[in-house]
Structure formats: C-alpha cells, structure tokens
Design a protein around this motif. Structure first.
Motif, PDB file in Angstrom:
ATOM      1  N   ARG A  81      12.018   7.218  18.145  1.00  0.00           N
ATOM      2  CA  ARG A  81      12.000   8.532  18.788  1.00  0.00           C
ATOM      3  C   ARG A  81      12.175   9.651  17.766  1.00  0.00           C
ATOM      4  O   ARG A  81      11.610  10.739  17.914  1.00  0.00           O
ATOM      5  N   ASN A  82      12.965   9.375  16.720  1.00  0.00           N
ATOM      6  CA  ASN A  82      13.264  10.406  15.725  1.00  0.00           C
ATOM      7  C   ASN A  82      12.517  10.224  14.411  1.00  0.00           C
ATOM      8  O   ASN A  82      12.738  10.986  13.475  1.00  0.00           O
ATOM      9  N   LEU A  83      11.640   9.207  14.339  1.00  0.00           N
ATOM     10  CA  LEU A  83      10.873   8.931  13.123  1.00  0.00           C
ATOM     11  C   LEU A  83      11.776   8.763  11.905  1.00  0.00           C
ATOM     12  O   LEU A  83      11.484   9.258  10.817  1.00  0.00           O
ATOM     13  N   ALA A  84      12.896   8.060  12.089  1.00  0.00           N
ATOM     14  CA  ALA A  84      13.823   7.824  10.982  1.00  0.00           C
ATOM     15  C   ALA A  84      13.152   6.978   9.903  1.00  0.00           C
ATOM     16  O   ALA A  84      12.388   6.057  10.200  1.00  0.00           O
ATOM     17  N   VAL A  85      13.435   7.280   8.647  1.00  0.00           N
ATOM     18  CA  VAL A  85      12.763   6.599   7.531  1.00  0.00           C
ATOM     19  C   VAL A  85      13.668   5.584   6.838  1.00  0.00           C
ATOM     20  O   VAL A  85      13.223   4.904   5.907  1.00  0.00           O
ATOM     21  N   GLU A  86      14.922   5.462   7.244  1.00  0.00           N
ATOM     22  CA  GLU A  86      15.794   4.453   6.650  1.00  0.00           C
ATOM     23  C   GLU A  86      15.233   3.055   6.942  1.00  0.00           C
ATOM     24  O   GLU A  86      14.669   2.822   8.012  1.00  0.00           O
ATOM     25  N   VAL A 188      16.314 -14.050  -3.299  1.00  0.00           N
ATOM     26  CA  VAL A 188      15.975 -13.723  -4.681  1.00  0.00           C
ATOM     27  C   VAL A 188      16.499 -12.326  -5.000  1.00  0.00           C
ATOM     28  O   VAL A 188      16.082 -11.346  -4.376  1.00  0.00           O
ATOM     29  N   PRO A 189      17.412 -12.189  -5.958  1.00  0.00           N
ATOM     30  CA  PRO A 189      17.852 -10.848  -6.361  1.00  0.00           C
ATOM     31  C   PRO A 189      16.669 -10.026  -6.875  1.00  0.00           C
ATOM     32  O   PRO A 189      15.854 -10.521  -7.657  1.00  0.00           O
ATOM     33  N   ALA A 190      16.585  -8.790  -6.440  1.00  0.00           N
ATOM     34  CA  ALA A 190      15.456  -7.951  -6.825  1.00  0.00           C
ATOM     35  C   ALA A 190      15.441  -7.647  -8.318  1.00  0.00           C
ATOM     36  O   ALA A 190      14.382  -7.329  -8.873  1.00  0.00           O
ATOM     37  N   ASP A 191      16.607  -7.753  -8.958  1.00  0.00           N
ATOM     38  CA  ASP A 191      16.675  -7.467 -10.395  1.00  0.00           C
ATOM     39  C   ASP A 191      16.699  -8.725 -11.248  1.00  0.00           C
ATOM     40  O   ASP A 191      17.010  -8.671 -12.442  1.00  0.00           O
ATOM     41  N   ALA A 192      16.369  -9.869 -10.658  1.00  0.00           N
ATOM     42  CA  ALA A 192      16.367 -11.117 -11.422  1.00  0.00           C
ATOM     43  C   ALA A 192      15.275 -11.084 -12.484  1.00  0.00           C
ATOM     44  O   ALA A 192      14.205 -10.495 -12.267  1.00  0.00           O
ATOM     45  N   PRO A 193      15.488 -11.706 -13.635  1.00  0.00           N
ATOM     46  CA  PRO A 193      14.439 -11.774 -14.661  1.00  0.00           C
ATOM     47  C   PRO A 193      13.177 -12.422 -14.107  1.00  0.00           C
ATOM     48  O   PRO A 193      13.233 -13.472 -13.466  1.00  0.00           O
ATOM     49  N   GLY A 194      12.040 -11.774 -14.336  1.00  0.00           N
ATOM     50  CA  GLY A 194      10.763 -12.286 -13.846  1.00  0.00           C
ATOM     51  C   GLY A 194      10.293 -11.664 -12.556  1.00  0.00           C
ATOM     52  O   GLY A 194       9.168 -11.933 -12.108  1.00  0.00           O
ATOM     53  N   VAL A 195      11.121 -10.810 -11.925  1.00  0.00           N
ATOM     54  CA  VAL A 195      10.718 -10.121 -10.694  1.00  0.00           C
ATOM     55  C   VAL A 195      10.207  -8.726 -11.046  1.00  0.00           C
ATOM     56  O   VAL A 195      10.911  -7.949 -11.698  1.00  0.00           O
ATOM     57  N   ALA A 196       8.984  -8.419 -10.639  1.00  0.00           N
ATOM     58  CA  ALA A 196       8.383  -7.110 -10.896  1.00  0.00           C
ATOM     59  C   ALA A 196       8.000  -6.457  -9.569  1.00  0.00           C
ATOM     60  O   ALA A 196       7.270  -7.052  -8.775  1.00  0.00           O
ATOM     61  N   VAL A 197       8.508  -5.257  -9.329  1.00  0.00           N
ATOM     62  CA  VAL A 197       8.284  -4.535  -8.075  1.00  0.00           C
ATOM     63  C   VAL A 197       7.476  -3.279  -8.360  1.00  0.00           C
ATOM     64  O   VAL A 197       7.875  -2.447  -9.187  1.00  0.00           O
ATOM     65  N   GLU A 198       6.341  -3.148  -7.688  1.00  0.00           N
ATOM     66  CA  GLU A 198       5.494  -1.955  -7.829  1.00  0.00           C
ATOM     67  C   GLU A 198       5.439  -1.239  -6.480  1.00  0.00           C
ATOM     68  O   GLU A 198       4.647  -1.582  -5.607  1.00  0.00           O
ATOM     69  N   PRO A 199       6.288  -0.218  -6.284  1.00  0.00           N
ATOM     70  CA  PRO A 199       6.383   0.436  -4.972  1.00  0.00           C
ATOM     71  C   PRO A 199       5.317   1.509  -4.782  1.00  0.00           C
ATOM     72  O   PRO A 199       4.736   2.019  -5.747  1.00  0.00           O
ATOM     73  N   TYR A 200       5.080   1.845  -3.520  1.00  0.00           N
ATOM     74  CA  TYR A 200       4.149   2.917  -3.183  1.00  0.00           C
ATOM     75  C   TYR A 200       4.459   3.419  -1.767  1.00  0.00           C
ATOM     76  O   TYR A 200       5.058   2.693  -0.958  1.00  0.00           O
ATOM     77  N   PRO A 201       4.069   4.660  -1.454  1.00  0.00           N
ATOM     78  CA  PRO A 201       4.269   5.168  -0.091  1.00  0.00           C
ATOM     79  C   PRO A 201       3.204   4.625   0.849  1.00  0.00           C
ATOM     80  O   PRO A 201       2.073   4.323   0.432  1.00  0.00           O
ATOM     81  N   THR A 202       3.560   4.466   2.105  1.00  0.00           N
ATOM     82  CA  THR A 202       2.601   4.048   3.124  1.00  0.00           C
ATOM     83  C   THR A 202       2.149   5.260   3.941  1.00  0.00           C
ATOM     84  O   THR A 202       2.736   6.330   3.864  1.00  0.00           O
ATOM     85  N   GLN A 203       1.108   5.083   4.736  1.00  0.00           N
ATOM     86  CA  GLN A 203       0.492   6.193   5.439  1.00  0.00           C
ATOM     87  C   GLN A 203       1.437   6.866   6.442  1.00  0.00           C
ATOM     88  O   GLN A 203       1.274   8.035   6.761  1.00  0.00           O
ATOM     89  N   ASP A 204       2.418   6.127   6.942  1.00  0.00           N
ATOM     90  CA  ASP A 204       3.310   6.678   7.958  1.00  0.00           C
ATOM     91  C   ASP A 204       4.576   7.281   7.372  1.00  0.00           C
ATOM     92  O   ASP A 204       5.498   7.625   8.106  1.00  0.00           O
ATOM     93  N   GLY A 205       4.647   7.389   6.057  1.00  0.00           N
ATOM     94  CA  GLY A 205       5.822   7.960   5.421  1.00  0.00           C
ATOM     95  C   GLY A 205       6.838   6.935   4.968  1.00  0.00           C
ATOM     96  O   GLY A 205       7.879   7.295   4.421  1.00  0.00           O
ATOM     97  N   GLY A 206       6.560   5.661   5.201  1.00  0.00           N
ATOM     98  CA  GLY A 206       7.475   4.612   4.764  1.00  0.00           C
ATOM     99  C   GLY A 206       7.213   4.202   3.326  1.00  0.00           C
ATOM    100  O   GLY A 206       6.523   4.885   2.572  1.00  0.00           O
ATOM    101  N   ARG A 207       7.776   3.078   2.936  1.00  0.00           N
ATOM    102  CA  ARG A 207       7.623   2.557   1.582  1.00  0.00           C
ATOM    103  C   ARG A 207       7.312   1.074   1.648  1.00  0.00           C
ATOM    104  O   ARG A 207       7.793   0.342   2.531  1.00  0.00           O
ATOM    105  N   ALA A 208       6.490   0.608   0.716  1.00  0.00           N
ATOM    106  CA  ALA A 208       6.197  -0.806   0.561  1.00  0.00           C
ATOM    107  C   ALA A 208       5.988  -1.077  -0.921  1.00  0.00           C
ATOM    108  O   ALA A 208       6.036  -0.151  -1.742  1.00  0.00           O
ATOM    109  N   ALA A 209       5.757  -2.339  -1.265  1.00  0.00           N
ATOM    110  CA  ALA A 209       5.593  -2.681  -2.673  1.00  0.00           C
ATOM    111  C   ALA A 209       4.822  -3.971  -2.825  1.00  0.00           C
ATOM    112  O   ALA A 209       4.810  -4.820  -1.928  1.00  0.00           O
ATOM    113  N   GLU A 210       4.177  -4.103  -3.981  1.00  0.00           N
ATOM    114  CA  GLU A 210       3.644  -5.369  -4.448  1.00  0.00           C
ATOM    115  C   GLU A 210       4.715  -5.994  -5.343  1.00  0.00           C
ATOM    116  O   GLU A 210       5.245  -5.329  -6.237  1.00  0.00           O
TER     117      GLU A 210
END
Length: 384
Positions: A81-86, A188-210
């Motif tokens: 209802r409030n388009l919260a982005v959290e 899997v810890p996001a900061d573990a050696p060998g983990v690579a995160v490439e984030p980007y915004p989505t069309q609805d204002g959210g966030r996602a990543a490869e």
C-alpha cells in the motif's frame, strides 16, 4: 469460519501501517529513500526491527514472535500500500523462511538473533539464466571437498543481494542439471572469498544483483538440512514468497484503486466530474471486483501455505498466483486508462504502483507457468 483479525493481529496491522505511512508520506519521500546506497536507508530497517517485524516468523523459542502467514500477510499488505522499498520480501519472507524451516537448532541460534535485531539480512539466490521459473533446474554446483563443499556457479536477479549479509543459495551436489534429487540449500556469507555481487536497480525501484561463486569454500554445516534433498524446502520457501507477494499486491491494488476513484471524482470534462459518467463508474467497479477477488485469494494463500499436503499446497499457491497475476494486470491497466496520460507519469504515485504490480506479475512465476503447474497437479487443486 471467522475471518476477523484478533486483537494482536489488529495491533500489528495498525502499527505497521503507521510506520510505513511515516516513512513514506509522499512519493517524493519514497524517491529520496531510493537514493540510499543499498536502495533504502538503514534507519528504516531499524524501525522495522524495533517494531518486532523482523522476528515475526520465528518461534518464541528462537527469540521471535511466533507469527504465522496471516501476520506476514498483514505486513506485506502495508508494504504494498505504501510502496515501501525495504527488503522485507527478500529477508523477512524468503531468507527467514529457509532458515526457519530448514535450519538446525545450531544454525538458528547462530543467525536468528542478528536477523531479528536487524544486523543481519538474508536473501534467496536460486534463479539462474537458463532456469526461468523451474526450481529443479540448477546448474550451480556444490561439490564435496573433505568435510565441506566447494561452490561454483552463478545466480541471476537475486533480490537485494547487495544489502544481504547471508545468501541462501541453491546448488547441485549430485545428479544432472534438472534432476529433482541432488539439490541442496546452503548458507553463504555474502563477503566470503569467491563471492562476487553485481547489483543494479529494477524497474519498480527495487534492487537485484547477479551473483557469481568461484571456488567458494563452505563448511559442512553450511547446508540447510539434507544437502541432496533440498528441493522440497526450496519449494516451500517459494510458496511462502508467493503468499507474501499476493498480500503485497492486494495492498498496492487497494491504494491504486483508491487513487483512481479519487481522480474520477475530481477530474472534470464537459463541466462535470468524469466519475459521473456511467461507463467509467462500471470500470471502477470492475477494478474493485478484481481487487476483492485477489484479496480472497491472498487470504486463501495465507491459509494454505502451511498445509501438510504438499500437492494440495502447491496447487493452491499456484492458483493464488494465477488469480493475483491477472488482477495485477487488470487493475494496473485500468488505472492507467482511467487516469489518462498522468497514469504513466513518473511524478505521479499511481505510475509507481503500476510498475510494482507489473513486476509482481512475473516474480516467482508468471501466469502461464502456474497454469501449467495446476494442470500437472492431478487434482491437487480440487483436493485443496
């Protein structure tokens, strides 16, 4: 059957609605919050933690509130209802459900306190470029190495991965790419050696990543439950996600319908409000009917998502997603048409509801995918 909320549920609903209204009093406030580094300010996440929302799905033995799917739906409806982005869908629903249902007592003791106090966020990484919506299509591998595992592969469109401290990753321990057996879920810890995160915004204002995994070393206790029998757990996590998305969609459609009716009352043509034209009144009523049908199905999803019968549960949640998807498209398109040009203007909050509803239609399975699931359910829907 009594569909009224009890006192605790009513208090939760009102508290979350007030918090979301305070955080998002206007579209300008929402757009300002989106400019934060991870797509949302940390102070908003702390407010949800202080309210107890982040501990909602966990049992009291684990330090949570012992809430169920109905309580989660109340939160997600306020989010819509409030388009919260959290990242409540990613962490509160998907990640927390995997930890709650699949985690051992030791794993829950290690991670749940951080999730509840807001210092640790989770997300689910299961989609791959070739897999589309098929959960059993897993090419990412977790090969046994001594007492642990070595993780290699890649995941796509991982929600809010750049804000997560812990990824719940599906990986194949044995078998061929589309085998139902041999799939495990791993923390899997996001900061573990060998983990690579490439984030980007989505069309609805959210966030996602490869997210890519290159020779990531995991201990044996990184696996949630059976490391070769994790597909049923993954299916349950996604089912909870579908129920939560349905509730979020209802909240967004409710707000969009109210905006449309108010616009019809104030926009004038030929010297009278356009809402006085009977044809437009009928279309507004059709929007309301679609909304209420979706609301009923969202409630059905909340009731069925913890059913013991896996076949009936899967068929029910597929039916929920089909009906809600159709309602998202119909209500969104009708709102744009009844508003005219302003309905697609990004300076108007209605356009952002339209974009979010369009994204929900394709999250965790589009209409065609879930119709095929119902067809293959061999009467599971009727049993439900």
């Amino acid at each position: 059957m009594d569909f009224d909320l009890n006192e605790d549920q009513s208090l939760l609903r009102d508290s979350v609605e007030r918090l979301c209204a305070d955080l998002y009093p206007s579209l300008e406030a929402r757009q300002a919050r989106l400019k934060a580094q991870q797509g949302f300010p940390e102070e908003g996440w702390r407010h949800f933690a202080e309210l107890g929302v982040l501990g909602l799905p966990f049992s009291e033995d684990d330090g949570g509130l012992g809430g169920g799917p109905v309580e989660t739906a109340l939160v997600m409806e306020a989010v819509g209802r409030n388009l919260a982005v959290e990242p409540l869908l990613a962490s509160l629903v998907l990640g927390s459900t995997a930890l709650r249902l699949g985690g051992s007592a030791a794993q829950r003791a290690r991670h749940v306190p951080g999730v509840i106090d807001g210092s640790l966020r989770l997300t689910l990484a299961h989609t791959e470029r070739q897999s589309r919506y098929d959960l059993e299509d897993v090419a990412t591998t977790a090969r046994r190495a001594g007492d642990g595992f070595t993780l290699n592969g890649a995941k796509s469109v991982v929600p809010n991965a750049d804000a997560a401290g812990l990824l719940v990753v599906s990986a194949r321990v044995s078998g061929e790419r589309r085998d139902h057996r041999g799939i495990g879920l791993f923390l899997v810890p996001a900061d573990a050696p060998g983990v690579a995160v490439e984030p980007y915004p989505t069309q609805d204002g959210g966030r996602a990543a490869e997210v890519a995994f290159t020779d990531v070393a995991l201990p044996a206790d990184a696996a949630l439950g059976d490391p070769e029998g994790g597909l049923p757990l993954l299916e349950r996590v996604v089912e909870h996600g579908i129920a939560a998305l349905a509730a979020e969609a209802v909240g967004s459609m409710d707000a969009l319908h109210a905006l449309t009716v108010e616009y019809l009352k104030t926009r004038k043509q030929f010297g009278v409000p356009v809402g006085s034209f009977q044809a437009l009144q009928h279309r507004a009523v059709d929007m309301l009917i679609a909304l209420e049908q979706a609301r009923s199905m969202a409630l059905y999803g909340a009731m069925m998502v913890e059913a013991e019968d896996a076949q009936a549960r899967a068929a029910a949640l597929a039916a929920v997603k089909v009906q809600v998807n159709k309602a998202c498209r119909f209500v969104g398109q009708e709102a744009v048409q009844l508003h005219g040009g302003i309905g697609m203007t990004l300076e108007y909050v209605g356009a952002h509801h339209f974009k979010r509803l369009a994204m929900i239609e394709y999250q965790l399975g589009d209409t065609a995918h879930h119709l095929r699931r119902i067809t293959r359910s061999e009467g599971g829907l009727l049993a439900a």
